[in-house]
Design a protein around this motif. Sequence first.
Motif, short mmCIF file in Angstrom:
data_model
loop_
_atom_site.label_atom_id
_atom_site.label_comp_id
_atom_site.label_asym_id
_atom_site.label_seq_id
_atom_site.Cartn_x
_atom_site.Cartn_y
_atom_site.Cartn_z
N LEU A 14 34.80 -64.12 -43.76
CA LEU A 14 33.84 -65.05 -44.35
C LEU A 14 32.46 -64.45 -44.60
N CYS A 15 32.03 -63.55 -43.73
CA CYS A 15 30.62 -63.20 -43.67
C CYS A 15 30.37 -61.73 -44.05
N PRO A 16 29.81 -61.47 -45.20
CA PRO A 16 29.48 -60.09 -45.57
C PRO A 16 28.48 -59.44 -44.61
N ARG A 17 27.66 -60.28 -43.98
CA ARG A 17 26.62 -59.76 -43.08
C ARG A 17 26.78 -60.37 -41.70
N SER A 18 26.48 -59.58 -40.68
CA SER A 18 26.47 -60.08 -39.30
C SER A 18 25.18 -59.66 -38.61
N ILE A 19 24.74 -60.53 -37.72
CA ILE A 19 23.61 -60.24 -36.83
C ILE A 19 24.17 -60.22 -35.41
N VAL A 20 23.90 -59.15 -34.68
CA VAL A 20 24.41 -59.01 -33.31
C VAL A 20 23.24 -59.22 -32.35
N ILE A 21 23.45 -60.12 -31.39
CA ILE A 21 22.39 -60.44 -30.43
C ILE A 21 22.88 -60.12 -29.02
N ASP A 22 22.00 -59.55 -28.21
CA ASP A 22 22.34 -59.21 -26.83
C ASP A 22 21.11 -59.39 -25.97
N ASP A 23 21.26 -60.11 -24.86
CA ASP A 23 20.16 -60.33 -23.93
C ASP A 23 18.92 -60.86 -24.65
N GLY A 24 19.14 -61.78 -25.60
CA GLY A 24 18.04 -62.44 -26.26
C GLY A 24 17.35 -61.65 -27.35
N ARG A 25 17.92 -60.51 -27.72
CA ARG A 25 17.30 -59.68 -28.75
C ARG A 25 18.32 -59.33 -29.84
N VAL A 26 17.86 -59.19 -31.08
CA VAL A 26 18.72 -58.69 -32.15
C VAL A 26 18.87 -57.19 -31.96
N VAL A 27 20.13 -56.74 -31.79
CA VAL A 27 20.37 -55.32 -31.57
C VAL A 27 21.02 -54.64 -32.77
N ALA A 28 21.51 -55.43 -33.72
CA ALA A 28 22.10 -54.87 -34.93
C ALA A 28 22.13 -55.95 -36.00
N ASP A 29 21.99 -55.52 -37.24
CA ASP A 29 21.98 -56.44 -38.38
C ASP A 29 22.42 -55.65 -39.60
N GLY A 30 23.56 -56.03 -40.18
CA GLY A 30 24.03 -55.28 -41.33
C GLY A 30 25.38 -55.77 -41.80
N PRO A 31 26.03 -54.99 -42.68
CA PRO A 31 27.34 -55.37 -43.19
C PRO A 31 28.34 -55.55 -42.05
N THR A 32 29.07 -56.65 -42.08
CA THR A 32 30.00 -56.97 -40.99
C THR A 32 31.02 -55.86 -40.76
N GLU A 33 31.59 -55.35 -41.83
CA GLU A 33 32.63 -54.32 -41.68
C GLU A 33 32.08 -53.08 -40.98
N GLU A 34 30.84 -52.73 -41.26
CA GLU A 34 30.25 -51.57 -40.60
C GLU A 34 29.99 -51.84 -39.12
N LEU A 35 29.51 -53.04 -38.82
CA LEU A 35 29.17 -53.34 -37.43
C LEU A 35 30.40 -53.41 -36.54
N VAL A 36 31.48 -54.07 -37.03
CA VAL A 36 32.66 -54.20 -36.18
C VAL A 36 33.40 -52.88 -36.02
N ALA A 37 33.06 -51.89 -36.85
CA ALA A 37 33.66 -50.57 -36.73
C ALA A 37 32.76 -49.60 -35.96
N ASP A 38 31.59 -50.06 -35.52
CA ASP A 38 30.65 -49.21 -34.80
C ASP A 38 30.95 -49.28 -33.31
N PRO A 39 31.50 -48.22 -32.72
CA PRO A 39 31.89 -48.29 -31.30
C PRO A 39 30.72 -48.51 -30.36
N ASP A 40 29.54 -48.02 -30.71
CA ASP A 40 28.38 -48.22 -29.84
C ASP A 40 27.98 -49.68 -29.78
N VAL A 41 27.90 -50.33 -30.94
CA VAL A 41 27.55 -51.74 -30.99
C VAL A 41 28.60 -52.56 -30.25
#
Length: 246
Positions: free
Chosen positions: A202-229
């Motif tokens: 559904l979502c071309p873009r994702s925002i990743v939040i951890d401990d109350g902070r945005v830690v990643a923001d970008g294309p969903t496919e790239e983020l879910v394939a990023d092992p560090d994130v």
Amino acid sequence: MSHHFIKFTDVHYAYPDGHEALKGVSLLITHGERVALLGRNGAGKSTLILLTDGLLTASHGEVNIGDVPVEKRTLPLIRQTVGMVFQNPDDQLFMPTVEEDVAFGPLNMQLPTQEVRRRVESALKATGTYELRHRSPMQLSGGQKRSVAIATVLSMEPSILVLDEPTSNLDFAARRDLIKVLKEFTHTQLIATHDLAMARELCPRSIVIDDGRVVADGPTEELVADPDVCAVLGLQDEVEREIGPV
């Protein structure tokens, strides 16, 4: 300027017990974007979601819906603009029949009777719940309740749709029906979810939040394939099940 966007500027939120759930969140979701909000339980997703509709008020910083700041005096306008779908549909369904639940919002907007009827019929048909209109919400399945809860929001014709874990506890058929409804809503959407497959679809873009902070923001496919994130957020196992080892 468009009223279809969500803007957070250095937003902090602390609960009465002192727990700081958000710690300087800044983000912009523009008109027509469909964005997933990803993160662990307790990361701050639900707090962020509640701030968009004025159900919580920032301790510091500013939340804007278009040009309108989210504050006490603007809440009637904000809640006409932002349609909120809670994780538990029982939190939104309280009238004797489905039809009355879906009509509740438009009636409170003091719309003409004919317009209320049009909106109710349109929302029920869009969510595939028209045949349930005379039934009690309490007699429905979990998937049917979720669809009716979305219909109660769509009948308000919001510019922005905000959803908290919309696919939780849904079976496969109900999940597919929900995704279809969300695809057909063409305005801005913010979807807090653990459902990575839905986020990717559904979502071309994702925002990743951890401990109350945005830690990643970008294309969903790239983020879910990023092992560090994914490792930071505890999502690695889910990603490997969905797309294979990364």
